[in-house]
Design an enzyme around this catalytic site. Sequence first.
Site, PDB file in Angstrom:
ATOM      1  CE  LYS A  82      75.072  44.619  58.369  1.00  0.00           C
ATOM      2  NZ  LYS A  82      75.602  45.004  57.016  1.00  0.00           N
ATOM      3  CB  SER A 156      73.720  48.164  56.480  1.00  0.00           C
ATOM      4  OG  SER A 156      74.554  47.058  55.856  1.00  0.00           O
ATOM      5  CB  SER A 180      77.174  47.713  54.507  1.00  0.00           C
ATOM      6  OG  SER A 180      75.924  48.333  53.765  1.00  0.00           O
TER       7      SER A 180
END
Lengths: 472, 63
Positions: A82, A156, A180
């Site tokens: 990420k 996310s 997330s």
Amino acid sequence: MIETDLAFAPVTELAQLVRERKVSPVELVRMYLERIDRWDDRLHAYVTVSREAAMQQAKEAEAAVTRGDRLGPLHGMPLAVKDQFLTEGIRTTNGTRTLAAFVPDEDATAVTRLRGAGAILLGKLNMPEGGLLGTRDWPYGQPRNPWNTDHDAGASSTGGGIATAAALCAAALGEDTGGSIRNPASYCGVVGIRPTWGRVSRHGIMPIVWSMDTAGPMTRTVADGALILRTIAGHDPKDLFTARLPVPDYVAALDGGVRGLRIGVIREFFESGFLDRETGDAVRAAAAVFGSLGARVEDVSLPMVLLGGAIFCAIADSATALQHRRVLLTEPEQLDAGPRRRMLAASLLPVALYYKVEQARNLMRDQVRAALGRFDLLLCPSAPAPAARVDRAQVATWTAEDVIRFWQRGSHTSPFSLAAVTALSLPCGYTASGLPIGMQLVGRPFGEATVLRAAHTYEVNTDAHTRRPPLS
Amino acid sequence: MAKPLTTEQVGTLAQAAGLRVSTDDLPEVTVRVNAFLVGLAPLDELPLDSVQPIPALPLPDEA
């Protein structure tokens, strides 16, 4: 093995093939880069693909195999991370335009540990701006769900869900503050693990909420998640809030079944009035599977869980407003409208209300932990419904109903972040239209081994994880 | 329950806090502030008097 099967193979299998010299790290990296080239213009899982560096690492990994070096457990595995994690020499945007040219000079500790175990970094994965959900105009491309590209992919750790589901990497590293990892894992049909806060170092993760941020794996099997978690977990002198507890061998702990485990199914989610019928049915069916495998399954009440979304957002939006305060004060137009409006609203909340929210968080923690005193695990849907259409989140101005729906979704994952326990999402079915449904297993603080064991037992006795997205 | 805040009131609050809220943003910021006030109102019904606002508990090996 045909190439598509190889791309979707679990890390545990790929690593074995590399060790046995049946496949080379160079072949694997080339294969995933070709898949990224083929699919990512549509899916937007990646912000940055570190093509040359990945090929160079693959050649070095191949040479190590040829020399007969001692190989790490992730040797030659092409992983993606990420874009919230610092990566030395690779730009790290945190999903924002303001960091479009930021290239860190060090790795986050979790990334260091992955590299130390032999992983190869394919690139950085897409995420909403600053990790705040509700981004309307994604700076690095609108992510799309590989199961149906008209639908969103969750957030996310958005790119982590997409890239893992579509086999644009062998596995991914995500970050979970209020859900997330678990939310995109659920929407994309993969396994996502939120470790207990303090189990994995936060050093080098761009912060959202200091008391809830944690790194975790996103994988196609539970065993892969166990392998990666074992690699990244453990005390880090660079993060004062990592525990000194020994890291169990999560892989060795996978077998053993669920006989005798007490599993509490959280009643409030099924009585909320906003749970999608197919989702509820799939999770109830999963609970029945656990029962058939010898677990003692019964309903449990956690009266506060449905307040979790609002409580979490009051904390997270306030914290993020502080993280981005300079931009918010001086050039707010640099931020996307969704996160910007969340931060502005939170900046106007009365301090006394925030104090009350922190008290409520403590009460929530008491309720969740009390339930985990009576049960070994809690079970619930990872989200109230499968992934919504992309255009639903792109309306110009959110209404009160939009905000409440958003909090309802958050209430499925954030209570367990607020309670600082561990939780895992794994696929448990599909809607009639083919979208994945995820269930969540919640465990005691530092109880990852039990959560992983139960999830693995479910996985090997069912077939939801064997489906592949219909990319064409 | 108190009346919802108007856009004008939220704009004034933002100004006092030193925040620039554009005319495009103001309606949604107002919706969000009001949603918080309504969504968090149930906290008043909780037995919070003796609850401490602790964000994180000590980790087990440090307790």
